[in-house]
Design a protein around this motif. Sequence first.
Motif: not given
Length: 113
Positions: A12-15, A19-20, A24-28
Amino acid sequence: MTGLSDLNVGTLGTRLVNTAAGIAGEAWTNIKSVVAHELRVLAGRIRDIAEAALSGEVSKTGARTLLRVARNNLAATIAMTSVLLLAAAQKLINAVLGEVKNFVNGAIGFKLL
């Protein structure tokens, strides 16, 4: 405990992190260390809440309330991360504009900026 064995916190944590990262794209790049940790914490909290509900320690209504609290904690963490990033960006902008001011004023010999 029906279905609890299927609630793998690591999966679940990995998923959640994947997803985030996709959303989030470049902001990640700027938020991943804090947010990824909090998403993994959320996965663990969800399992704890499920265990408590299935064991009768909390009601289903109580479990939903605990999940809302966990969700709000995540939102607060992401918001705080955004505030910290904004503060860092503002510091950078101020420093750059200070250099522009010093350079221009020094080059022309009077205080223009």
